[in-house]
Design a protein around this motif. Structure first.
Motif, PDB file in Angstrom:
ATOM      1  N   ASN A  67       0.829  -1.203   0.000  1.00 17.86           N
ATOM      2  CA  ASN A  67       0.000   0.000   0.000  1.00 17.86           C
ATOM      3  C   ASN A  67       0.866   1.258   0.000  1.00 17.86           C
ATOM      4  N   MET A  68       1.930   1.244   0.797  1.00 13.36           N
ATOM      5  CA  MET A  68       2.822   2.401   0.867  1.00 13.36           C
ATOM      6  C   MET A  68       3.540   2.627  -0.465  1.00 13.36           C
ATOM      7  N   LEU A  69       3.867   1.560  -1.170  1.00 15.74           N
ATOM      8  CA  LEU A  69       4.493   1.707  -2.491  1.00 15.74           C
ATOM      9  C   LEU A  69       3.608   2.532  -3.414  1.00 15.74           C
ATOM     10  N   ARG A  70       2.306   2.279  -3.354  1.00 19.38           N
ATOM     11  CA  ARG A  70       1.384   3.038  -4.189  1.00 19.38           C
ATOM     12  C   ARG A  70       1.371   4.513  -3.769  1.00 19.38           C
ATOM     13  N   VAL A  71       1.511   4.773  -2.479  1.00 19.02           N
ATOM     14  CA  VAL A  71       1.506   6.148  -1.979  1.00 19.02           C
ATOM     15  C   VAL A  71       2.771   6.890  -2.411  1.00 19.02           C
ATOM     16  N   VAL A  72       3.927   6.224  -2.330  1.00 22.11           N
ATOM     17  CA  VAL A  72       5.196   6.905  -2.624  1.00 22.11           C
ATOM     18  C   VAL A  72       5.577   6.843  -4.092  1.00 22.11           C
ATOM     19  N   GLY A  73       4.762   6.199  -4.896  1.00 25.44           N
ATOM     20  CA  GLY A  73       5.017   6.216  -6.332  1.00 25.44           C
ATOM     21  C   GLY A  73       5.772   5.024  -6.872  1.00 25.44           C
ATOM     22  N   GLY A  74       5.799   3.920  -6.160  1.00 26.40           N
ATOM     23  CA  GLY A  74       6.423   2.710  -6.671  1.00 26.40           C
ATOM     24  C   GLY A  74       7.861   2.539  -6.220  1.00 26.40           C
ATOM     25  N   PRO A  75       8.410   1.380  -6.557  1.00 21.41           N
ATOM     26  CA  PRO A  75       9.767   1.052  -6.102  1.00 21.41           C
ATOM     27  C   PRO A  75      10.834   1.808  -6.876  1.00 21.41           C
ATOM     28  N   THR A  76      12.008   1.830  -6.295  1.00 23.17           N
ATOM     29  CA  THR A  76      13.162   2.401  -6.956  1.00 23.17           C
ATOM     30  C   THR A  76      14.126   1.272  -7.306  1.00 23.17           C
ATOM     31  N   SER A  77      14.907   1.457  -8.321  1.00 23.07           N
ATOM     32  CA  SER A  77      15.878   0.419  -8.679  1.00 23.07           C
ATOM     33  C   SER A  77      17.195   0.617  -7.935  1.00 23.07           C
ATOM     34  N   GLU A  78      17.337   1.745  -7.236  1.00 28.15           N
ATOM     35  CA  GLU A  78      18.571   2.022  -6.510  1.00 28.15           C
ATOM     36  C   GLU A  78      18.575   1.283  -5.176  1.00 28.15           C
ATOM     37  N   VAL A  79      19.603   0.485  -4.943  1.00 23.13           N
ATOM     38  CA  VAL A  79      19.738  -0.256  -3.692  1.00 23.13           C
ATOM     39  C   VAL A  79      20.534   0.603  -2.712  1.00 23.13           C
ATOM     40  N   PRO A  80      19.971   0.883  -1.528  1.00 20.38           N
ATOM     41  CA  PRO A  80      20.705   1.685  -0.551  1.00 20.38           C
ATOM     42  C   PRO A  80      22.035   1.025  -0.184  1.00 20.38           C
ATOM     43  N   GLU A  81      23.009   1.851   0.118  1.00 20.75           N
ATOM     44  CA  GLU A  81      24.354   1.348   0.404  1.00 20.75           C
ATOM     45  C   GLU A  81      24.358   0.317   1.524  1.00 20.75           C
ATOM     46  N   CYS A  82      23.536   0.508   2.548  1.00 17.39           N
ATOM     47  CA  CYS A  82      23.565  -0.439   3.667  1.00 17.39           C
ATOM     48  C   CYS A  82      23.064  -1.823   3.278  1.00 17.39           C
ATOM     49  N   MET A  83      22.399  -1.946   2.134  1.00 17.82           N
ATOM     50  CA  MET A  83      21.920  -3.249   1.677  1.00 17.82           C
ATOM     51  C   MET A  83      22.865  -3.900   0.663  1.00 17.82           C
ATOM     52  N   ARG A  84      23.903  -3.197   0.276  1.00 16.89           N
ATOM     53  CA  ARG A  84      24.872  -3.754  -0.674  1.00 16.89           C
ATOM     54  C   ARG A  84      25.876  -4.619   0.065  1.00 16.89           C
ATOM     55  N   PRO A  85      26.372  -5.660  -0.591  1.00 17.20           N
ATOM     56  CA  PRO A  85      27.398  -6.482   0.061  1.00 17.20           C
ATOM     57  C   PRO A  85      28.670  -5.652   0.309  1.00 17.20           C
ATOM     58  N   PRO A  86      29.380  -5.950   1.391  1.00 14.73           N
ATOM     59  CA  PRO A  86      30.610  -5.203   1.647  1.00 14.73           C
ATOM     60  C   PRO A  86      31.640  -5.477   0.562  1.00 14.73           C
ATOM     61  N   PRO A  87      32.487  -4.494   0.288  1.00 12.34           N
ATOM     62  CA  PRO A  87      33.516  -4.704  -0.738  1.00 12.34           C
ATOM     63  C   PRO A  87      34.492  -5.795  -0.301  1.00 12.34           C
ATOM     64  N   PRO A  88      35.063  -6.508  -1.277  1.00 13.87           N
ATOM     65  CA  PRO A  88      35.981  -7.607  -0.918  1.00 13.87           C
ATOM     66  C   PRO A  88      37.246  -7.105  -0.238  1.00 13.87           C
TER      67      PRO A  88
END
Length: 88
Positions: A67-88
């Motif tokens: 429901n909130m996705l519809r309110v904020v205009g849908g998903p984004t393709s950008e993954v926040p840095e905290c969700m990215r795997p740590p660099p090797p």
């Protein structure tokens, strides 16, 4: 000592609201993010100001996140840095 995703989320909530601890939004976001990375849908929802987290929580069946996705205009393709795997 390692906390579970629920334990992380509960600590995040405490820091977000200053419940029994000094309010610390940065620490709260960090704890939420750690919990979200472990798959906690409520932490993903609480970080929903980044629509990526609404999508992650909606994908796991949390109806209110969809429901909130519809309110904020849908998903984004950008993954926040905290969700990215740590660099090797």
């Amino acid at each position: 000592m390692s906390l579970t995703r629920v334990g992380l989320r509960l600590r995040a909530i405490a820091y977000e609201h200053g419940e029994g601890v000094v309010r610390d939004q940065v620490l709260a976001a960090s704890l939420y993010c750690h919990s979200a990375r472990l798959g906690d849908v409520v932490a993903q929802y609480n970080l929903g100001w980044m629509s990526f987290f609404f999508q992650a929580a909606a994908d796991q069946g949390l109806e209110v996140a969809g429901n909130m996705l519809r309110v904020v205009g849908g998903p984004t393709s950008e993954v926040p840095e905290c969700m990215r795997p740590p660099p090797p």
